[in-house]
Design an enzyme around this catalytic site. Structure first.
Site, PDB file in Angstrom:
ATOM      1  N   CYS A 198     -41.679 -19.218   0.345  1.00 43.50           N
ATOM      2  CA  CYS A 198     -40.466 -18.676   0.956  1.00 43.50           C
ATOM      3  C   CYS A 198     -40.783 -17.787   2.162  1.00 43.50           C
ATOM      4  O   CYS A 198     -41.614 -16.885   2.072  1.00 43.50           O
ATOM      5  CB  CYS A 198     -39.702 -17.872  -0.084  1.00 43.50           C
ATOM      6  SG  CYS A 198     -38.174 -17.220   0.540  1.00 43.50           S
ATOM      7  N   CYS A 208     -37.189  -9.922   0.734  1.00 43.54           N
ATOM      8  CA  CYS A 208     -36.091 -10.132  -0.211  1.00 43.54           C
ATOM      9  C   CYS A 208     -36.606  -9.743  -1.592  1.00 43.54           C
ATOM     10  O   CYS A 208     -37.739 -10.036  -1.942  1.00 43.54           O
ATOM     11  CB  CYS A 208     -35.712 -11.611  -0.175  1.00 43.54           C
ATOM     12  SG  CYS A 208     -34.743 -12.180  -1.561  1.00 43.54           S
ATOM     13  N   CYS A 258     -37.608 -13.160  -5.600  1.00 46.30           N
ATOM     14  CA  CYS A 258     -38.685 -13.848  -6.324  1.00 46.30           C
ATOM     15  C   CYS A 258     -40.000 -13.122  -6.078  1.00 46.30           C
ATOM     16  O   CYS A 258     -40.860 -13.599  -5.338  1.00 46.30           O
ATOM     17  CB  CYS A 258     -38.783 -15.284  -5.850  1.00 46.30           C
ATOM     18  SG  CYS A 258     -37.220 -16.137  -5.953  1.00 46.30           S
ATOM     19  N   CYS A 284     -33.225 -20.406   0.778  1.00 46.70           N
ATOM     20  CA  CYS A 284     -33.558 -19.783  -0.499  1.00 46.70           C
ATOM     21  C   CYS A 284     -34.059 -20.894  -1.408  1.00 46.70           C
ATOM     22  O   CYS A 284     -33.341 -21.870  -1.649  1.00 46.70           O
ATOM     23  CB  CYS A 284     -32.324 -19.105  -1.088  1.00 46.70           C
ATOM     24  SG  CYS A 284     -32.625 -18.502  -2.750  1.00 46.70           S
ATOM     25  N   GLN A 337     -24.786 -19.636 -18.156  1.00 42.39           N
ATOM     26  CA  GLN A 337     -26.236 -19.530 -17.948  1.00 42.39           C
ATOM     27  C   GLN A 337     -26.562 -19.990 -16.532  1.00 42.39           C
ATOM     28  O   GLN A 337     -26.127 -21.074 -16.132  1.00 42.39           O
ATOM     29  CB  GLN A 337     -26.983 -20.433 -18.935  1.00 42.39           C
ATOM     30  CG  GLN A 337     -26.952 -19.971 -20.368  1.00 42.39           C
ATOM     31  CD  GLN A 337     -27.819 -18.754 -20.631  1.00 42.39           C
ATOM     32  OE1 GLN A 337     -28.544 -18.271 -19.754  1.00 42.39           O
ATOM     33  NE2 GLN A 337     -27.726 -18.223 -21.831  1.00 42.39           N
ATOM     34  N   TYR A 365     -22.266 -11.387 -29.833  1.00 40.00           N
ATOM     35  CA  TYR A 365     -22.398 -11.286 -28.372  1.00 40.00           C
ATOM     36  C   TYR A 365     -22.337 -12.705 -27.798  1.00 40.00           C
ATOM     37  O   TYR A 365     -23.236 -13.147 -27.082  1.00 40.00           O
ATOM     38  CB  TYR A 365     -23.714 -10.613 -27.957  1.00 40.00           C
ATOM     39  CG  TYR A 365     -23.983  -9.297 -28.649  1.00 40.00           C
ATOM     40  CD1 TYR A 365     -23.542  -8.107 -28.079  1.00 40.00           C
ATOM     41  CD2 TYR A 365     -24.671  -9.248 -29.861  1.00 40.00           C
ATOM     42  CE1 TYR A 365     -23.785  -6.891 -28.711  1.00 40.00           C
ATOM     43  CE2 TYR A 365     -24.919  -8.047 -30.492  1.00 40.00           C
ATOM     44  CZ  TYR A 365     -24.480  -6.871 -29.915  1.00 40.00           C
ATOM     45  OH  TYR A 365     -24.729  -5.690 -30.551  1.00 40.00           O
ATOM     46  N   GLU A 373     -17.262 -11.221 -29.479  1.00 42.57           N
ATOM     47  CA  GLU A 373     -17.526 -10.833 -28.091  1.00 42.57           C
ATOM     48  C   GLU A 373     -16.481  -9.798 -27.673  1.00 42.57           C
ATOM     49  O   GLU A 373     -15.344  -9.834 -28.141  1.00 42.57           O
ATOM     50  CB  GLU A 373     -17.455 -12.105 -27.217  1.00 42.57           C
ATOM     51  CG  GLU A 373     -17.292 -11.924 -25.745  1.00 42.57           C
ATOM     52  CD  GLU A 373     -18.469 -11.239 -25.048  1.00 42.57           C
ATOM     53  OE1 GLU A 373     -19.627 -11.589 -25.299  1.00 42.57           O
ATOM     54  OE2 GLU A 373     -18.196 -10.319 -24.243  1.00 42.57           O
ATOM     55  N   ASP A 376     -27.323 -12.285 -29.423  1.00 44.67           N
ATOM     56  CA  ASP A 376     -27.791 -12.443 -28.030  1.00 44.67           C
ATOM     57  C   ASP A 376     -27.204 -11.286 -27.215  1.00 44.67           C
ATOM     58  O   ASP A 376     -26.320 -11.479 -26.380  1.00 44.67           O
ATOM     59  CB  ASP A 376     -27.312 -13.811 -27.487  1.00 44.67           C
ATOM     60  CG  ASP A 376     -27.826 -14.091 -26.073  1.00 44.67           C
ATOM     61  OD1 ASP A 376     -28.635 -13.298 -25.551  1.00 44.67           O
ATOM     62  OD2 ASP A 376     -27.409 -15.113 -25.492  1.00 44.67           O
ATOM     63  N   CYS A 403     -32.943 -11.065 -23.536  1.00 43.43           N
ATOM     64  CA  CYS A 403     -33.437 -11.104 -22.150  1.00 43.43           C
ATOM     65  C   CYS A 403     -34.234  -9.835 -21.854  1.00 43.43           C
ATOM     66  O   CYS A 403     -34.485  -9.519 -20.700  1.00 43.43           O
ATOM     67  CB  CYS A 403     -32.280 -11.274 -21.165  1.00 43.43           C
ATOM     68  SG  CYS A 403     -30.998 -10.034 -21.370  1.00 43.43           S
TER      69      CYS A 403
HETATM   70  C1  LIG Z   1     -26.613 -12.062 -22.926  1.00 42.17           C
HETATM   71  S1  LIG Z   1     -24.902 -12.255 -22.958  1.00 42.17           S
HETATM   72  C2  LIG Z   1     -24.662 -13.481 -24.170  1.00 42.17           C
HETATM   73  C3  LIG Z   1     -24.479 -14.822 -23.596  1.00 42.17           C
HETATM   74  C4  LIG Z   1     -24.129 -15.932 -24.527  1.00 42.17           C
HETATM   75  N1  LIG Z   1     -24.779 -15.871 -25.813  1.00 42.17           N
HETATM   76  C5  LIG Z   1     -24.487 -17.245 -23.844  1.00 42.17           C
HETATM   77  O1  LIG Z   1     -25.531 -17.840 -24.155  1.00 42.17           O
HETATM   78  O2  LIG Z   1     -23.753 -17.651 -22.952  1.00 42.17           O
HETATM   79  C6  LIG Z   1     -24.398 -10.790 -23.826  1.00 42.17           C
HETATM   80  C7  LIG Z   1     -22.928 -10.724 -24.131  1.00 42.17           C
HETATM   81  O3  LIG Z   1     -22.693  -9.546 -24.905  1.00 42.17           O
HETATM   82  C8  LIG Z   1     -21.409  -9.046 -24.580  1.00 42.17           C
HETATM   83  N2  LIG Z   1     -21.355  -7.645 -25.027  1.00 42.17           N
HETATM   84  C9  LIG Z   1     -21.948  -6.574 -24.468  1.00 42.17           C
HETATM   85  N3  LIG Z   1     -21.714  -5.471 -25.195  1.00 42.17           N
HETATM   86  C10 LIG Z   1     -20.951  -5.843 -26.238  1.00 42.17           C
HETATM   87  C11 LIG Z   1     -20.378  -5.154 -27.330  1.00 42.17           C
HETATM   88  N4  LIG Z   1     -20.541  -3.853 -27.497  1.00 42.17           N
HETATM   89  N5  LIG Z   1     -19.652  -5.858 -28.227  1.00 42.17           N
HETATM   90  C12 LIG Z   1     -19.484  -7.200 -28.067  1.00 42.17           C
HETATM   91  N6  LIG Z   1     -20.003  -7.915 -27.055  1.00 42.17           N
HETATM   92  C13 LIG Z   1     -20.721  -7.245 -26.139  1.00 42.17           C
HETATM   93  C14 LIG Z   1     -21.332  -9.263 -23.078  1.00 42.17           C
HETATM   94  O4  LIG Z   1     -19.993  -9.263 -22.655  1.00 42.17           O
HETATM   95  C15 LIG Z   1     -22.017 -10.620 -22.921  1.00 42.17           C
HETATM   96  O5  LIG Z   1     -21.082 -11.661 -22.969  1.00 42.17           O
END
Ligand SMILES: C[S@@+](CC[C@H](N)C(=O)[O-])C[C@H]1O[C@@H](n2cnc3c(N)ncnc32)[C@H](O)[C@@H]1O
Length: 471
Positions: free
Chosen positions: A77, A83, A86, A176, A301, A330, A351, A401, A428
């Protein structure tokens, strides 16, 4: 750890970079004292200047590479090093994976107390470039001018990405490498049109004057669909038309064009409202045998191909038979829930963001999935405070997650009360995952497998899937 009294801000040191620290900085030691070096990769010997000194560590910036690393590769790049995107592009991809795997193992051993922790697998990306299905470029009247550029370069227009640490300066991006080639074509056309239409003035976040804020692109990697979302500071489709017309004329691949209007000062591409300019207000994207409708502001994603591999790892870890009740905590827009639904008896996604839940419901309907339900829940306190409706059965398997900060301690401490046989923790951020894993271990769960999936090559980001089983 020794703390040499002689290290202070402004010092220039010769440092040997031993490894890559979590977050992407090179890690060096001076008499056992840890120094994180911005812009350095393992194997390099560098001259670096200290710009921060704290108790126990310091941070430095590379001044000069004295000896190049045998693991170094040519960064493809042109914007590399300026930037912030990356940052580890000049480290061979094999080494990037090794370093990231090492960071995960180190986090679990040091922060989680799992002294013999080892990853079972590392799923590298393929392709390692052009993988992002979403890009957000900023229009700016305050271009970051490079030393190499001529004096008379146009400083009052840029379309590109933020310079790290500078909210007000934008690096003009011509190519990019982590977006599909089509994205670079669109950037070029947008730049050309804006430069000959002075009314298409970039918005200035300091004065709040100007029109164009962001150019957001979404690519349906598995469907070929393409969305262009132009975010403006106010509503004026007429003024916008030279840009929208040129893009629609010259890029027939566009299937959706929208204009989000953000009148607020907040530096976000999320509009107060949206006008459909052309085609559908969303693109379709496929993952496995599922189809998702992705609109300008919905979460999805950002690497479709690795996203599928990540979900396949979740499927492998859970090993469903068809008889299980699954909780997906989540759940975002419900992609994991929907992915697992065909192999489970029932899936319940939880969620906090209402619009994500609406997307999840819509995607369930679109895929004719009837055994997945989505509930609004603030998971910090939801279960602990007894808000789970009585009609919902106890889970056999729980997927979590959470965001980068990991789970709220009340949630982590509650999790074992479900008495689920398996917990699959997708993360993550291995440092918060290791912290939460320690609690799960104290509550009777042991780590059965752990896999790292590299979703974002050349960046420091790490994604992991860890399976816990009940003793
Ligand atoms: C890493 S993302 C999950 C993505 C999902 N599993 C996917 O693969 O598309 C984390 C999620 O947690 C939610 N979140 C964050 N804090 C939260 C809370 N206190 N209670 C419920 N959900 C929450 C966010 O809105 C987000 O959608």
């Amino acid at each position: 750890m020794n703390e040499p009294l002689n290290i202070k801000r402004g010092d220039e040191l010769k440092l040997q970079i031993k490894s890559l620290a979590y977050g992407g900085m090179g890690l060096a030691r001076k008499d056992d004292f840890v120094i994180f070096v911005k812009g350095a990769i393992p194997g390099q010997v560098v001259k670096a200047r200290i710009y921060k000194k704290r108790k126990g560590y310091a941070e430095a910036r590379v001044q000069e590479i004295l000896t190049e690393s045998v693991k170094a590769v040519e960064a493809p790049c042109d914007h590399f090093g300026i930037c912030g995107g990356c940052r580890i592009q000049n480290l061979s991809y094999d080494e990037q994976l090794k370093e990231k795997a090492h960071q995960v193992e180190d986090a679990f051993r040091r922060l989680g107390g799992f002294s013999d922790f080892k990853l079972n697998d590392v799923v590298g990306a393929d392709p390692v470039f052009q993988y992002r299905n979403k890009m957000e470029f900023t229009f700016s009247s305050n271009r970051w001018v490079l030393e190499s550029e001529p004096e008379d370069v146009n400083k009052s227009f840029a379309i590109g990405l933020h310079i790290p640490g500078r909210y007000d300066k934008i690096l003009d991006i011509h190519e990019c490498h982590i977006q599909p080639v089509m994205g670079n074509r669109i950037l070029k056309i947008a730049r050309e049109i804006c430069l000959v239409h002075p009314e298409l003035k970039p918005y200035d976040p300091k004065t709040h004057i100007g029109f164009l804020r962001y150019l957001m692109l979404r690519f349906g990697v598995n469907t070929g669909q393409l969305m262009v979302n132009i975010v403006t500071a106010y509503d004026d489709l007429n003024k916008l038309s030279p840009l929208t017309d040129a893009l629609l004329d010259r890029v027939p691949e566009i299937t959706s064009m929208v204009n989000n209007v953000n009148t607020r000062k907040a530096d976000v591409a999320f509009g107060d409202y949206e006008t459909l300019v052309y085609g559908q207000p969303y693109i379709d994207e496929k993952m496995g045998d599922l189809t998702f409708e992705v609109s300008s502001n919905s979460f999805f994603q950002t690497n479709t191909i690795q996203g599928e591999r990540l979900y396949e790892e979740v499927v492998k870890a859970v090993g469903l038979t068809g008889a299980e009740v699954v909780y997906d905590l989540y759940c975002g827009t419900g992609t994991i829930s929907l992915y697992l639904s065909k192999k489970a008896k029932e899936v319940y996604g939880f969620e906090v963001i209402r619009s994500s839940l609406e997307n999840a419901d819509k995607n369930a309907e679109l895929n004719e999935i009837t055994n997945a339900q989505f509930l609004k829940a603030n998971l910090d306190t939801f279960f602990k405070s007894g808000q789970l409706p009585r009609r919902i059965p106890k889970p056999d398997v729980v997927i979590v997650d959470p965001p980068r900060a990991g789970m709220h301690s009340d949630m982590t401490n509650y999790l074992h009360k479900f008495k689920a046989k398996k917990i699959v923790y997708v993360s993550c951020n291995p440092t918060t995952q290791a912290r939460d894993a320690k609690v799960l271990a104290e509550k009777g769960y042991e780590i059965k497998s752990a896999v790292m999936v590299d979703m974002f090559p050349h960046t420091p980001h790490i994604e992991t899937v860890v399976l816990f089983v009940k003793h």
